[in-house]
Design a protein around this motif. Structure first.
Motif, short mmCIF file in Angstrom:
data_model
loop_
_atom_site.label_atom_id
_atom_site.label_comp_id
_atom_site.label_asym_id
_atom_site.label_seq_id
_atom_site.Cartn_x
_atom_site.Cartn_y
_atom_site.Cartn_z
N ALA A 1 -29.83 -3.41 -21.10
CA ALA A 1 -30.44 -2.14 -20.32
C ALA A 1 -29.72 -0.57 -20.48
CB ALA A 1 -30.21 -2.89 -19.53
N VAL A 2 -28.67 -1.06 -21.37
CA VAL A 2 -27.40 0.36 -21.57
C VAL A 2 -27.70 1.03 -23.02
CG1 VAL A 2 -25.74 1.76 -21.16
CG2 VAL A 2 -26.23 -0.34 -19.53
N PRO A 3 -27.70 -0.30 -23.76
CA PRO A 3 -28.23 0.48 -25.18
C PRO A 3 -29.66 0.52 -25.34
CG PRO A 3 -27.12 -1.58 -25.22
CD PRO A 3 -27.15 -1.32 -23.65
N LEU A 4 -30.40 -0.44 -25.18
CA LEU A 4 -31.73 -0.09 -25.33
C LEU A 4 -32.53 1.51 -24.77
CD1 LEU A 4 -33.56 -3.53 -24.91
CD2 LEU A 4 -32.99 -2.46 -26.71
N GLY A 5 -31.90 1.27 -23.39
CA GLY A 5 -32.57 2.95 -22.80
C GLY A 5 -32.09 3.82 -22.74
N VAL A 6 -30.82 3.84 -23.35
CA VAL A 6 -29.99 4.88 -23.67
C VAL A 6 -30.54 6.05 -25.33
CG1 VAL A 6 -28.07 6.09 -24.34
CG2 VAL A 6 -27.75 4.62 -22.04
N ALA A 7 -30.61 4.65 -25.91
CA ALA A 7 -31.24 4.58 -27.31
C ALA A 7 -32.13 5.25 -27.35
CB ALA A 7 -31.11 4.01 -28.18
N ALA A 8 -33.71 5.06 -26.09
CA ALA A 8 -34.83 4.66 -26.01
C ALA A 8 -34.93 6.22 -25.73
CB ALA A 8 -36.18 4.40 -25.19
N GLY A 9 -33.78 7.16 -24.22
CA GLY A 9 -34.17 7.95 -24.34
C GLY A 9 -33.83 9.36 -24.88
N VAL A 10 -32.68 8.93 -25.40
CA VAL A 10 -32.10 9.78 -26.90
C VAL A 10 -32.99 10.18 -27.98
CG1 VAL A 10 -30.40 10.47 -28.42
CG2 VAL A 10 -29.55 9.11 -25.98
N TYR A 11 -34.12 9.02 -28.28
CA TYR A 11 -34.94 8.78 -29.38
C TYR A 11 -36.34 10.01 -28.78
CZ TYR A 11 -39.32 8.08 -32.07
OH TYR A 11 -40.04 8.48 -33.16
N LEU A 12 -36.77 9.70 -27.58
CA LEU A 12 -37.95 10.22 -26.36
C LEU A 12 -37.43 11.90 -26.59
CD1 LEU A 12 -39.67 8.01 -24.23
CD2 LEU A 12 -39.90 9.02 -26.13
N ALA B 1 -30.57 13.64 -17.89
CA ALA B 1 -29.29 14.21 -18.85
C ALA B 1 -29.40 15.07 -19.54
CB ALA B 1 -28.23 13.25 -18.43
N ILE B 2 -29.95 14.30 -20.42
CA ILE B 2 -30.02 14.86 -22.42
C ILE B 2 -30.68 16.33 -22.36
CG2 ILE B 2 -31.02 15.32 -24.18
CD1 ILE B 2 -30.59 11.86 -24.44
N ARG C 1 -24.23 12.33 -30.72
CA ARG C 1 -23.07 12.35 -30.53
C ARG C 1 -21.93 12.89 -30.30
NH1 ARG C 1 -20.80 9.70 -36.29
NH2 ARG C 1 -19.61 12.30 -36.02
N ASP C 2 -21.45 13.89 -30.66
CA ASP C 2 -20.50 14.72 -30.40
C ASP C 2 -20.41 15.54 -29.34
OD1 ASP C 2 -19.10 13.32 -32.19
OD2 ASP C 2 -19.58 14.03 -34.23
N HIS C 3 -22.05 16.29 -29.29
CA HIS C 3 -21.93 16.92 -28.15
C HIS C 3 -23.06 16.68 -27.13
CE1 HIS C 3 -20.11 19.73 -30.61
NE2 HIS C 3 -20.38 19.12 -31.53
N VAL C 4 -24.07 16.13 -27.39
CA VAL C 4 -25.27 16.31 -26.37
C VAL C 4 -24.64 14.85 -25.68
CG1 VAL C 4 -28.05 15.29 -25.45
CG2 VAL C 4 -27.14 16.67 -27.89
N LEU C 5 -24.58 13.99 -25.96
CA LEU C 5 -24.19 12.37 -25.06
C LEU C 5 -23.44 12.73 -24.93
CD1 LEU C 5 -25.11 9.06 -27.68
CD2 LEU C 5 -25.54 9.72 -25.40
N PRO C 6 -22.46 12.81 -25.50
CA PRO C 6 -20.83 13.35 -23.61
C PRO C 6 -20.83 14.38 -23.11
CG PRO C 6 -19.50 13.44 -26.62
CD PRO C 6 -21.57 13.89 -26.44
N TYR C 7 -21.41 15.79 -23.17
CA TYR C 7 -22.47 16.01 -22.61
C TYR C 7 -23.36 15.49 -21.15
CZ TYR C 7 -20.19 20.21 -24.64
OH TYR C 7 -19.37 20.73 -26.16
N SER C 8 -23.84 14.61 -21.54
CA SER C 8 -25.17 13.56 -21.24
C SER C 8 -24.45 12.90 -20.09
CB SER C 8 -25.66 14.24 -21.23
OG SER C 8 -26.19 13.20 -22.28
N LEU C 9 -23.19 11.94 -19.99
CA LEU C 9 -22.94 11.19 -19.98
C LEU C 9 -22.43 10.81 -18.33
CD1 LEU C 9 -21.85 8.65 -21.78
CD2 LEU C 9 -19.69 9.24 -21.39
#
Lengths: 328, 302
Positions: free
Chosen positions: B84-95, B163-164, B187-195
């Motif tokens: 669920a984590v890779p699929l869900g996070v990837a889908a969320g980032v894409y959307l 979060a994003i 990778r370097d900004h959005v994800l770390p801030y929203s982790l």
């Protein structure tokens, strides 16, 4: 930060490593929740005896669910609190799945009332029928409608839900037709709820498996069943000598023919019949007579395929039924 | 003059009345919950011992334990997380970052929100048809893990997106201005801030999944298992084994349900003990979610 999440899982992994991998042979069992305690006890002892070399799994999906899985070839053994039905035999035939039918113990369906109920000690089958038949719905609501000298108080009824094998058997034995019952009673698939209901209401009457009565003897009063020769209480002795009719019923396991080709399944089934007498007593069921266990053993040894109990009439003599020629 | 005074007095009285009403409403929920927890604790606490955690189910209530069920719950959660984590996070980032804003995207968004509200039994039925019968994955740990992963996927996607979205657009613009690509920015900004927000969502999803029973019963979770899954490591090459994925399993809620329906009172006490363990597991997970959120919020300085 990720470490904090990973750590508990790493712990689990380490636990697996410490735990040695076991051999692959597996016996898969599923079906009735009524038969479950006996099968669980046998599986526990069996795995202890084999030191974990053979793994056994037991599921609970109801007698009907168990037969469905057996006929699809998904499991080796089905637990059944009633004999296989003709529709189930047909679906097994269609999948060309064959099975050996083994009775393993008795259950005595127990009709119980509240211990403070002073008026009921025994009831006839006709009286029970008068309470439970579909025509009683909304009509029979007071104790004095059953016997005129009983009090003018409401009857509160408790019974299992319509998916249960106990319900099928009780309705067949009392009303005369399986699944034919009044609907305006408190139904629960969990027998403990029924016990609680009867134990807390002086006007209550309910029915459930013998084990639930045995474990709650102080909170319940069993009703003796009168078939014309005086009231007979449910007990090991009365089931043994065949006087507790028609509410004592045999329970079964069905072993698939495909399963029996695997040595571990055959060994397990043999172990089951050998230990059924002592282990069914331990979990408050009533063992069959030695003669019946021998007859069951013969069925297994000769891989006698098919059923003789399908269409079994409550109260008929199990010794004669087991000797009939099985059909598929 | 007099009437103004009475109006004010009356309004003040209503104010006080509502405060009392609100407090009572709060207490109804809280005391019920507290009573349940205390009752569970009183019944179950003496049953918690080392042997309770390290024994298999048994016909003797005093010997019966939750080893196979807590291990089962843990490995199923492991598969769920890994899926669920890779699929869900990837889908969320894409959307949120990549998807063009058109009607198709909004349709997908609406449907994800709807998926989060679907009863869990429906997921179980779908998994039975798809995973068990179509893909022939068997009634196994992998099927259970995948089923629960689907169940919490909408939660993970939605919380990832929220979060994003909380990351200010100026951060992205600054990154683009330095010549970074979209992926580098993510990778370097959005994800770390929203982790922090993402991890919180994941853990809340998992703590929902760990208490689920219905979908697992549908796909064929078992009740009596007195052995553990295969070890994930073997002594022979290649040393890693995935045989455990295909093993049969049971989970905590099913073990509890089984004990509750037994005639013996001692089993009911075992069920209370196991319920306590499950509750602590869920509470620890939720606590972890709060702690993570707190630490990440403190670290971010815009």
């Amino acid at each position: 930060m990720k470490k904090e999440i990973i750590r508990p899982f790493t712990l689990c992994l380490i636990l697996f490593v410490l735990h040695d991998a076991q051999a692959g042979s597996l016996v898969k069992i599923d079906g009735s929740s009524t038969v479950y305690p006996v099968t669980e006890a046998v599986a526990e002892e069996f795995q202890a005896a084999k030191k974990g070399a053979i793994r056994v799994t037991v599921g609970i999906s109801g007698t009907g669910g168990g037969f469905k899985k057996l006929c699809r070839g998904e499991i080796d053994i089905a637990n059944a609190s009633r004999p296989i039905k003709s529709e189930e035999m047909t679906s097994c035939r269609e999948e060309s799945v064959q099975y050996v039918e083994l009775p393993i113990a008795y259950d005595a369906l127990t009709v119980a009332v509240n211990p403070n109920n002073t008026w009921v000690t025994s009831m006839t089958v006709d009286e029970l029928k008068k309470i439970w038949e579909p025509a009683a719905q909304g009509a029979i609501t007071k104790w004095n409608q059953i016997r005129s000298d009983w009090p003018d108080k409401p009857i509160k009824l408790y019974g299992p839900g319509s998916d249960s094998g106990t319900f099928d058997y009780f309705t067949e034995a009392i009303v005369g037709k399986a699944k034919s019952s009044r609907g305006d009673y408190t139904a629960s698939e969990d027998d403990n709820i029924l016990v609680q209901g009867v134990a807390s209401d002086v006007n209550a009457l309910g029915y459930f498996g013998f084990a639930y009565y045995e474990e709650n003897k102080t909170k319940l009063k069993a009703v003796a069943i009168d078939t014309g020769k005086g009231g007979v209480l449910p007990s090991r002795q009365n089931v043994d000598n065949g006087t507790y009719i028609p509410l004592s019923r045999p329970i079964f396991i069905y072993v698939s023919k495909q399963g029996l080709t695997k040595p571990e399944v055959r060994v397990f089934a043999e172990f089951y019949l050998k230990s059924a007498a002592s282990l069914s007593t331990a979990v408050k069921y009533i063992p069959l007579s030695a003669v019946l266990y021998e007859a069951a053993h013969r069925r297994l040894d000769q891989s006698l395929l098919g059923t003789t109990f399908s269409g079994y009439k409550p109260g008929s003599k199990i010794e004669t039924v087991i000797a009939e020629k099985p059909r598929l | 003059m007099m009437s103004l005074k009475t109006t004010i007095q009356m309004n003040k009285r209503f104010d006080a009345l509502f405060a009392i009403l609100g407090l009572l409403s709060l207490l109804v929920g809280l005391t019920t919950l507290l009573a349940l927890v205390v009752d569970l604790f009183l019944d179950g606490a003496d049953h918690l011992s080392w042997t309770f955690f390290t024994s298999f189910p048994s016909r003797f209530p005093e010997k019966a334990g939750i080893l196979s069920s807590w291990v089962g719950s843990s490995v199923v959660m492991l598969v769920t997380t890994a899926t669920a984590v890779p699929l869900g996070v990837a889908a969320g980032v894409y959307l949120e970052e990549y998807a063009p804003k058109n009607w198709l995207t909004s349709l997908i968004e609406i449907n994800i929100a709807n998926l989060a509200g679907i009863p869990s039994i429906v997921y179980g039925l779908m998994a039975l048809g798809l995973f068990v019968y179509q893909f022939r994955l068997g009634q196994s740990i992998q099927t259970a893990g995948l089923t629960l992963a689907l169940l919490i996927l909408p939660i993970v996607i939605i919380s990832t997106r929220e979060a994003i979205r909380a990351v200010p657009a100026t951060m992205r613009e600054a990154s683009y201005a330095m010549g970074a690509t979209k992926w580098q920015t993510t990778r370097d900004h959005v994800l770390p801030y929203s982790l922090g927000g993402i991890l919180t969502g994941i853990i809340i999803g998992l703590s929902r999944a760990i208490g689920e029973t219905a979908p697992l019963i549908t796909i064929g979770a078992l009740t009596f298992i007195a052995f553990l899954p295969h070890a994930p490591f073997s002594s022979q090459f290649p040393f890693v084994s995935f045989e455990w994925l295909e093993d049969p399993f049971t989970v905590m809620p099913i073990q509890i349900f089984n004990w509750v329906s037994r005639p013996q009172d001692e089993f009911h006490l075992n069920a209370a003990g196991a319920g306590l363990v499950l509750m602590v597991m869920v509470m620890v997970m939720n606590g972890l979610a709060i702690a993570i959120r707190y630490r990440f919020r403190k670290k971010i300085k815009w």
